[in-house]
Design a protein around this motif. Sequence first.
Motif, PDB file in Angstrom:
ATOM      1  N   VAL A   1     -12.430  31.287  43.661  1.00 19.37           N
ATOM      2  CA  VAL A   1     -13.057  31.168  44.982  1.00 19.37           C
ATOM      3  C   VAL A   1     -14.562  31.397  44.836  1.00 19.37           C
ATOM      4  O   VAL A   1     -15.028  32.027  43.881  1.00 19.37           O
ATOM      5  CB  VAL A   1     -12.461  32.191  45.972  1.00 19.37           C
ATOM      6  CG1 VAL A   1     -10.999  31.873  46.246  1.00 19.37           C
ATOM      7  CG2 VAL A   1     -12.621  33.605  45.454  1.00 19.37           C
ATOM      8  N   PRO A   2     -15.357  30.892  45.779  1.00 17.62           N
ATOM      9  CA  PRO A   2     -16.814  31.083  45.705  1.00 17.62           C
ATOM     10  C   PRO A   2     -17.182  32.563  45.819  1.00 17.62           C
ATOM     11  O   PRO A   2     -16.449  33.369  46.400  1.00 17.62           O
ATOM     12  CB  PRO A   2     -17.341  30.285  46.902  1.00 17.62           C
ATOM     13  CG  PRO A   2     -16.243  29.335  47.258  1.00 17.62           C
ATOM     14  CD  PRO A   2     -14.969  30.040  46.916  1.00 17.62           C
ATOM     15  N   THR A   3     -18.340  32.912  45.266  1.00 15.66           N
ATOM     16  CA  THR A   3     -18.806  34.300  45.338  1.00 15.66           C
ATOM     17  C   THR A   3     -20.312  34.334  45.531  1.00 15.66           C
ATOM     18  O   THR A   3     -21.024  33.406  45.134  1.00 15.66           O
ATOM     19  CB  THR A   3     -18.427  35.075  44.073  1.00 15.66           C
ATOM     20  OG1 THR A   3     -18.851  36.426  44.208  1.00 15.66           O
ATOM     21  CG2 THR A   3     -19.101  34.482  42.842  1.00 15.66           C
ATOM     22  N   SER A   4     -20.756  35.410  46.157  1.00 19.07           N
ATOM     23  CA  SER A   4     -22.199  35.590  46.372  1.00 19.07           C
ATOM     24  C   SER A   4     -22.680  36.929  45.822  1.00 19.07           C
ATOM     25  O   SER A   4     -23.686  37.459  46.262  1.00 19.07           O
ATOM     26  CB  SER A   4     -22.520  35.519  47.870  1.00 19.07           C
ATOM     27  OG  SER A   4     -21.825  36.543  48.578  1.00 19.07           O
ATOM     28  N   ILE A   5     -21.937  37.486  44.851  1.00 17.69           N
ATOM     29  CA  ILE A   5     -22.384  38.764  44.298  1.00 17.69           C
ATOM     30  C   ILE A   5     -23.686  38.560  43.528  1.00 17.69           C
ATOM     31  O   ILE A   5     -23.996  37.470  43.055  1.00 17.69           O
ATOM     32  CB  ILE A   5     -21.316  39.396  43.379  1.00 17.69           C
ATOM     33  CG1 ILE A   5     -21.162  38.619  42.063  1.00 17.69           C
ATOM     34  CG2 ILE A   5     -19.993  39.520  44.085  1.00 17.69           C
ATOM     35  CD1 ILE A   5     -20.299  39.332  41.046  1.00 17.69           C
TER      36      ILE A   5
ATOM     37  N   SER B   1     -22.105  49.043  52.470  1.00 19.88           N
ATOM     38  CA  SER B   1     -22.022  47.587  52.407  1.00 19.88           C
ATOM     39  C   SER B   1     -21.509  47.034  51.093  1.00 19.88           C
ATOM     40  O   SER B   1     -20.996  45.912  51.060  1.00 19.88           O
ATOM     41  CB  SER B   1     -23.414  46.979  52.671  1.00 19.88           C
ATOM     42  OG  SER B   1     -23.922  47.396  53.915  1.00 19.88           O
ATOM     43  N   ASN B   2     -21.696  47.773  50.003  1.00 20.80           N
ATOM     44  CA  ASN B   2     -21.447  47.200  48.689  1.00 20.80           C
ATOM     45  C   ASN B   2     -20.677  48.148  47.787  1.00 20.80           C
ATOM     46  O   ASN B   2     -20.783  49.369  47.904  1.00 20.80           O
ATOM     47  CB  ASN B   2     -22.773  46.875  47.988  1.00 20.80           C
ATOM     48  CG  ASN B   2     -23.606  45.876  48.751  1.00 20.80           C
ATOM     49  OD1 ASN B   2     -23.291  44.701  48.804  1.00 20.80           O
ATOM     50  ND2 ASN B   2     -24.680  46.360  49.367  1.00 20.80           N
ATOM     51  N   LEU B   3     -19.940  47.543  46.870  1.00 24.10           N
ATOM     52  CA  LEU B   3     -19.439  48.231  45.692  1.00 24.10           C
ATOM     53  C   LEU B   3     -20.413  47.925  44.561  1.00 24.10           C
ATOM     54  O   LEU B   3     -20.713  46.762  44.297  1.00 24.10           O
ATOM     55  CB  LEU B   3     -18.043  47.728  45.325  1.00 24.10           C
ATOM     56  CG  LEU B   3     -17.529  48.116  43.928  1.00 24.10           C
ATOM     57  CD1 LEU B   3     -17.286  49.611  43.833  1.00 24.10           C
ATOM     58  CD2 LEU B   3     -16.275  47.320  43.589  1.00 24.10           C
ATOM     59  N   TYR B   4     -20.931  48.974  43.921  1.00 23.61           N
ATOM     60  CA  TYR B   4     -21.851  48.796  42.804  1.00 23.61           C
ATOM     61  C   TYR B   4     -21.122  49.111  41.503  1.00 23.61           C
ATOM     62  O   TYR B   4     -20.494  50.156  41.369  1.00 23.61           O
ATOM     63  CB  TYR B   4     -23.063  49.716  42.939  1.00 23.61           C
ATOM     64  CG  TYR B   4     -23.916  49.421  44.145  1.00 23.61           C
ATOM     65  CD1 TYR B   4     -24.918  48.453  44.084  1.00 23.61           C
ATOM     66  CD2 TYR B   4     -23.725  50.108  45.337  1.00 23.61           C
ATOM     67  CE1 TYR B   4     -25.701  48.181  45.188  1.00 23.61           C
ATOM     68  CE2 TYR B   4     -24.503  49.839  46.448  1.00 23.61           C
ATOM     69  CZ  TYR B   4     -25.497  48.873  46.370  1.00 23.61           C
ATOM     70  OH  TYR B   4     -26.271  48.612  47.468  1.00 23.61           O
TER      71      TYR B   4
ATOM     72  N   PRO C   1     -20.471  42.754  47.729  1.00 20.81           N
ATOM     73  CA  PRO C   1     -20.341  43.072  49.160  1.00 20.81           C
ATOM     74  C   PRO C   1     -18.881  43.326  49.524  1.00 20.81           C
ATOM     75  O   PRO C   1     -17.977  42.630  49.059  1.00 20.81           O
ATOM     76  CB  PRO C   1     -20.886  41.819  49.852  1.00 20.81           C
ATOM     77  CG  PRO C   1     -21.714  41.124  48.818  1.00 20.81           C
ATOM     78  CD  PRO C   1     -21.047  41.423  47.508  1.00 20.81           C
ATOM     79  N   PHE C   2     -18.648  44.306  50.385  1.00 18.34           N
ATOM     80  CA  PHE C   2     -17.280  44.611  50.793  1.00 18.34           C
ATOM     81  C   PHE C   2     -16.628  43.443  51.520  1.00 18.34           C
ATOM     82  O   PHE C   2     -15.405  43.282  51.479  1.00 18.34           O
ATOM     83  CB  PHE C   2     -17.260  45.863  51.674  1.00 18.34           C
ATOM     84  CG  PHE C   2     -17.426  47.127  50.900  1.00 18.34           C
ATOM     85  CD1 PHE C   2     -16.602  47.417  49.830  1.00 18.34           C
ATOM     86  CD2 PHE C   2     -18.420  48.025  51.224  1.00 18.34           C
ATOM     87  CE1 PHE C   2     -16.756  48.577  49.103  1.00 18.34           C
ATOM     88  CE2 PHE C   2     -18.582  49.189  50.507  1.00 18.34           C
ATOM     89  CZ  PHE C   2     -17.751  49.470  49.441  1.00 18.34           C
ATOM     90  N   GLU C   3     -17.459  42.637  52.165  1.00 19.34           N
ATOM     91  CA  GLU C   3     -16.886  41.495  52.869  1.00 19.34           C
ATOM     92  C   GLU C   3     -16.191  40.544  51.888  1.00 19.34           C
ATOM     93  O   GLU C   3     -15.258  39.830  52.263  1.00 19.34           O
ATOM     94  CB  GLU C   3     -17.974  40.758  53.646  1.00 19.34           C
ATOM     95  CG  GLU C   3     -19.099  40.218  52.787  1.00 19.34           C
ATOM     96  CD  GLU C   3     -20.253  39.685  53.619  1.00 19.34           C
ATOM     97  OE1 GLU C   3     -20.938  38.775  53.125  1.00 19.34           O
ATOM     98  OE2 GLU C   3     -20.469  40.179  54.736  1.00 19.34           O
ATOM     99  N   GLU C   4     -16.645  40.542  50.610  1.00 22.69           N
ATOM    100  CA  GLU C   4     -15.980  39.712  49.612  1.00 22.69           C
ATOM    101  C   GLU C   4     -14.643  40.301  49.185  1.00 22.69           C
ATOM    102  O   GLU C   4     -13.836  39.627  48.555  1.00 22.69           O
ATOM    103  CB  GLU C   4     -16.872  39.540  48.381  1.00 22.69           C
ATOM    104  CG  GLU C   4     -18.075  38.664  48.615  1.00 22.69           C
ATOM    105  CD  GLU C   4     -18.393  37.810  47.413  1.00 22.69           C
ATOM    106  OE1 GLU C   4     -17.654  37.888  46.409  1.00 22.69           O
ATOM    107  OE2 GLU C   4     -19.363  37.051  47.479  1.00 22.69           O
ATOM    108  N   LEU C   5     -14.411  41.570  49.496  1.00 21.12           N
ATOM    109  CA  LEU C   5     -13.157  42.232  49.149  1.00 21.12           C
ATOM    110  C   LEU C   5     -12.270  42.428  50.368  1.00 21.12           C
ATOM    111  O   LEU C   5     -11.198  43.029  50.262  1.00 21.12           O
ATOM    112  CB  LEU C   5     -13.449  43.592  48.504  1.00 21.12           C
ATOM    113  CG  LEU C   5     -14.342  43.565  47.257  1.00 21.12           C
ATOM    114  CD1 LEU C   5     -14.653  44.994  46.804  1.00 21.12           C
ATOM    115  CD2 LEU C   5     -13.680  42.783  46.137  1.00 21.12           C
TER     116      LEU C   5
END
Length: 759
Positions: free
Chosen positions: A624-628, A540-543, A644-648
């Motif tokens: 752009v907005p972000t939720s990281i 789900s995520n890039l850390y 989150p990968f969805e942000e990428l």
Amino acid sequence: MKTYLLLAILALSLISLPSPSSKGNVSYSIPHKPRPHGSHLPPASQVIPIGSKVLFQPFYWDMPDRGTHWRMLYDNIDEIASHGFDSMWLPPPQKTRAGYPATGGYEPYDYYDLGAYYQKGRVRTLFGTQQELIDLIAAANERNIGAIIDTVVNHRVGGDLEYNPFVGDYTPTNFMNVASGKLKMNYTHFWPNSYGSGDAGQYGDFPDISHKNPEVQTMLIEWAKWLRDEIGFDGYRFDSAQFIDPAMIQYWMQNVSRFPGEMFGVDEYWMYTPDPNEVLDYVHKTNDTTYAMDFALLEAMRKDFNTNGTGDISTLVDQGVSNIDPSKAVTFVVNHDTYRDKFNIRDNRRLLGYAYIMTHPGYPSVFYMDYVNPNLRNLIIQLVKIHNEHAYGNLTRLFVNQDIYVAQRSGDDSHAGLVIAITDQEFDAQNATVTTKWKNTRLYNLLNASDSILSDENGTVSLTIPAGGFLIYSPDPTLQTNIDLKIPKGIAQYPDNLSYAQISVDGEPELQWGTPASIDQLEDLQISDLRNLYLKQDDSNLYVGFSYVNFYNWTKGPVDFEIAVDVKKGGSNDHPYRSQVRFGGLSDLPDYLFRLETDFADNGYARVVNSIEKYKFDSNWQSVPTSITTASHPMMGFIEVAIPFEELGLDGNTGISVKVISALSNSSNVLDSIPTDLTIEKDQTSWIFMPQTFQITLPEISTPTGMPSSETSSQPVQTISSTTALPIPSQFSVSTSSSAYISFIASAMAIAVVMKKRW
């Protein structure tokens, strides 16, 4: 470890040391003997049983002058307690002749000023205020951690000049004007005086306190009791003990302990070529009221482990206080002095030293800079657990020759014991067949959860010890875990034997990382905040995690950390808002840039993220907005980010190129950067570590790449890598939630330590 009693005495007369060429099983034992400290203790609520687990030394020599150290330890005391320490050896807390910072507390001026009086230019000390120290010790005691003060009473520094009739000249021995108004001294309280010309020796040219003077004895004992009753200390470490008459140490310990074993004491009797019998003779002359720092064992380990396998590991058998009377030994691998003077086991062999002291009789210790070093941290924490749960009972050496050392701890009624096997051969695995006490028993590898061996009807097992490494087996599997000690192949899209000269820093490929001149180059480029990078991705995520090295120089004020991400879409070489910056490097052009504006937290020692911005490149850069989400580990100087990968626009199965840079907020230039252009694949992990060497060798391994979590572990390769360009990855478990973050990622010391003489 060990109930409230512990460890061992060596009957040398019963031991015959095998020759370096011996190849058979040899068996000889050190019988278990409880430590004397704490043998007559009142209820645990009144006294901390120091000596039963592991000592932690949470300071180093050249600490920056920030006055936040007591607060930092206080804020992290739960973590320290959770890892199995039962004491903290704290640095000398009193105001010095310069107020600080150059020599810590080792140039004492006003013994009663622990950060309570305005003198020498301020109230606080290098470490904080007196009340913060009291709060720290109280919090530690509540968690059964004792506090040991580094006691500097051989010499005193910074007094006013006065005429001294014993030397016929003026001497800086007038301490009658200290702000506390206590422990006042003049020339009559220093050697030479009416009591003689000197004692056991003098440290440098500092005024040498005369412990023969009854006034001195009375004043020092009053101070020691004040430290006990008003500040809360539980023990004393006597600095430069070789220059102090042991009768004074005996007098001290017998007068500050209201009953036997109440207060802990340990002597720093340091010689570069130490004789353990001489050290023990000193301890006996204190009426056995103290322990001794085991410099002789350190010297033996240093000489063997630093030789790349050309030394003789069998010398560990008869060297050190711990091999003669382990009930008197505080064992260690490095401390603030040896670290400063480079009198150490070198970094990539230091784990061998920790493996030895954590499995052998004695009271072992951990040095702060190793505790926060990602090369060492996770394995040290595991070794502390092994010490506290398994290293009980008699020590029997099962096999020893020039290259191999195998020993057994027999355990007791409540603890299973263990087998420790070490080789100093750095490039070749070693084999040994030994006979243990456990017959027809499965023994579990405590560093590799997928490995176990079965002894035969005689207790015999065959061991393959990895090159430059060690094995620890126990019949009790409860501490089994996976410690990955090699860098997986394929974490970076670089060729083998890559020179750091090939890795650009803001388009400056001529900078050769790790060469002797590189430290100066780093300083010229103002690379002071950003040190290590951690990368991982799950479903789900890039850390992305990075340390800013809170225990060294930093850029004061707001600092931006930027994460540039390329997902193979063809981004821009231009920075979205820093007009003079182009990304350069080996990565493709970034598609996304995440900007984290940071500043100091109210505690004064950690950075916090004040704001997060995301920039996306389509036909041009746009915000752009972000939720990281972010998290931090202030003791480690570490910030981590979950993207989150969805942000990428990804599903998590695509390789990603990442670069982390650091800059002053609102500046047009990037001042700091790390060569972090690498592509990571799913479930792969990497630490990028700047100094040490300029040659990267990525070893071939047949096991799956990446660092598995402690719960679901594929079989790791269990060996200590000889490559120091990339540190050993930390062990962790991650959540797939975008708001979750990795637990306990270490930061690291990445610049050279300035070598200074202690005055």
